[in-house]
Design a protein around this motif. Structure first.
Motif, short mmCIF file in Angstrom:
data_model
loop_
_atom_site.label_atom_id
_atom_site.label_comp_id
_atom_site.label_asym_id
_atom_site.label_seq_id
_atom_site.Cartn_x
_atom_site.Cartn_y
_atom_site.Cartn_z
N VAL A 68 0.84 -1.20 0.00
CA VAL A 68 0.00 0.00 0.00
C VAL A 68 0.88 1.25 0.00
CG1 VAL A 68 -1.70 1.34 1.32
CG2 VAL A 68 -1.96 -1.14 1.12
N LEU A 69 1.87 1.28 0.85
CA LEU A 69 2.77 2.44 0.95
C LEU A 69 3.48 2.69 -0.37
CD1 LEU A 69 3.87 4.62 2.81
CD2 LEU A 69 5.65 3.03 3.51
N ARG A 70 3.99 1.65 -1.01
CA ARG A 70 4.68 1.81 -2.30
C ARG A 70 3.74 2.36 -3.37
NH1 ARG A 70 7.53 -3.22 -1.45
NH2 ARG A 70 5.88 -4.21 -2.64
N TYR A 71 2.52 1.85 -3.41
CA TYR A 71 1.56 2.30 -4.42
C TYR A 71 1.21 3.78 -4.21
CZ TYR A 71 -2.37 2.36 -7.62
OH TYR A 71 -3.20 2.67 -8.65
N VAL A 72 0.92 4.15 -2.97
CA VAL A 72 0.54 5.54 -2.68
C VAL A 72 1.73 6.46 -2.96
CG1 VAL A 72 -0.18 7.14 -0.86
CG2 VAL A 72 -1.25 4.89 -1.03
N ALA A 73 2.92 6.05 -2.60
CA ALA A 73 4.11 6.88 -2.84
C ALA A 73 4.32 7.09 -4.35
CB ALA A 73 5.34 6.24 -2.22
N ALA A 74 4.07 6.07 -5.16
CA ALA A 74 4.22 6.20 -6.61
C ALA A 74 3.14 7.11 -7.19
CB ALA A 74 4.17 4.83 -7.27
N ALA A 75 1.95 7.08 -6.60
CA ALA A 75 0.84 7.89 -7.11
C ALA A 75 0.98 9.36 -6.71
CB ALA A 75 -0.49 7.34 -6.60
N LEU A 76 1.68 9.62 -5.61
CA LEU A 76 1.84 10.98 -5.10
C LEU A 76 3.33 11.30 -4.94
CD1 LEU A 76 -0.85 10.81 -2.29
CD2 LEU A 76 -1.12 11.83 -4.54
N PRO A 77 4.04 11.46 -6.05
CA PRO A 77 5.50 11.65 -5.96
C PRO A 77 5.89 13.07 -5.54
CG PRO A 77 4.82 11.69 -8.25
CD PRO A 77 3.58 11.41 -7.42
N ASP A 78 5.78 13.35 -4.27
CA ASP A 78 6.19 14.65 -3.73
C ASP A 78 7.34 14.40 -2.76
OD1 ASP A 78 6.54 17.07 -2.47
OD2 ASP A 78 4.45 17.32 -1.89
N PRO A 79 8.57 14.79 -3.12
CA PRO A 79 9.73 14.47 -2.29
C PRO A 79 9.85 15.31 -1.01
CG PRO A 79 10.40 15.77 -4.17
CD PRO A 79 8.94 15.48 -4.34
N SER A 80 8.99 16.30 -0.84
CA SER A 80 9.10 17.16 0.34
C SER A 80 8.69 16.40 1.61
CB SER A 80 8.20 18.39 0.18
OG SER A 80 6.84 18.01 0.30
N PRO A 81 9.10 16.89 2.77
CA PRO A 81 8.67 16.26 4.02
C PRO A 81 7.15 16.22 4.16
CG PRO A 81 10.47 17.78 4.45
CD PRO A 81 10.05 17.98 3.01
N GLU A 82 6.48 17.27 3.68
CA GLU A 82 5.01 17.29 3.75
C GLU A 82 4.42 16.21 2.86
OE1 GLU A 82 6.82 20.07 2.97
OE2 GLU A 82 6.69 21.10 4.90
N GLY A 83 5.02 16.02 1.69
CA GLY A 83 4.56 14.98 0.77
C GLY A 83 4.75 13.60 1.36
N ALA A 84 5.90 13.38 1.99
CA ALA A 84 6.17 12.09 2.62
C ALA A 84 5.18 11.82 3.75
CB ALA A 84 7.60 12.05 3.14
N VAL A 87 1.81 10.89 2.17
CA VAL A 87 1.84 9.50 1.69
C VAL A 87 1.64 8.55 2.86
CG1 VAL A 87 3.37 7.71 0.76
CG2 VAL A 87 3.19 9.92 -0.38
N LYS A 88 2.34 8.78 3.94
CA LYS A 88 2.23 7.93 5.12
C LYS A 88 0.81 7.94 5.68
CE LYS A 88 4.14 7.26 9.72
NZ LYS A 88 4.95 7.85 10.76
N SER A 89 0.21 9.11 5.76
CA SER A 89 -1.15 9.24 6.31
C SER A 89 -2.17 8.54 5.42
CB SER A 89 -1.53 10.71 6.46
OG SER A 89 -0.70 11.34 7.40
N ILE A 90 -2.05 8.72 4.10
CA ILE A 90 -2.99 8.09 3.19
C ILE A 90 -2.84 6.57 3.22
CG2 ILE A 90 -3.59 7.81 0.76
CD1 ILE A 90 -2.86 10.82 0.44
N ALA A 91 -1.61 6.10 3.21
CA ALA A 91 -1.38 4.65 3.26
C ALA A 91 -1.92 4.07 4.55
CB ALA A 91 0.11 4.35 3.10
N GLU A 92 -1.74 4.77 5.65
CA GLU A 92 -2.25 4.31 6.94
C GLU A 92 -3.79 4.26 6.93
OE1 GLU A 92 -2.18 6.18 11.32
OE2 GLU A 92 -0.20 5.82 10.45
N PHE A 93 -4.41 5.27 6.35
CA PHE A 93 -5.86 5.30 6.26
C PHE A 93 -6.38 4.11 5.43
CE2 PHE A 93 -9.54 6.51 3.65
CZ PHE A 93 -10.48 6.69 4.65
N LEU A 94 -5.69 3.81 4.33
CA LEU A 94 -6.14 2.72 3.46
C LEU A 94 -5.89 1.34 4.06
CD1 LEU A 94 -4.96 4.13 0.02
CD2 LEU A 94 -7.31 3.95 0.88
N GLY A 95 -5.05 1.28 5.05
CA GLY A 95 -4.87 0.00 5.75
C GLY A 95 -3.60 -0.65 5.41
#
Length: 95
Positions: A68-84, A87-95
């Motif tokens: 899940v984390l890899r997929y979300v990170a690929a879909a939202l490629p923002d290298p900033s700390p806020e982007g990271a 990604v973590k929050s969305i992946a956590e929400f999705l399970g």
């Protein structure tokens, strides 16, 4: 929802082709209903997410989370700390 052979799969494929040709940067999810999981309120959503993320039900939970984390990170490629963090929050929400 319909007799075998009336073109449900063909219609789905045609709609998907039209959608992706008109909106090339968007994506869509597909899932399959399972009669044995009729009473599960989010069964179809779970099926769509597992299919999208390439998750098998027999995999360890940590492996599923990594997919899940890899997929979300690929879909939202923002290298900033806020982007990271997003990604973590969305992946956590999705399970």
């Amino acid at each position: 929802m319909g007799a075998p052979g009336i073109g449900k799969s063909r219609l789905r494929m045609e709609l998907a082709g039209t959608f992706t040709s008109r909106v090339p940067h968007a994506f869509y999810l597909t899932g399959r209903g399972d009669a044995s999981r009729f009473g599960e309120p989010f069964g179809l959503v779970a099926s769509m997410l597992r299919s999208t993320f390439g998750i098998r039900e027999d995999e360890p939970a940590e492996t599923q989370r990594e997919r899940v984390l890899r997929y979300v990170a690929a879909a939202l490629p923002d290298p900033s700390p806020e982007g990271a963090e997003a990604v973590k929050s969305i992946a956590e929400f999705l399970g």
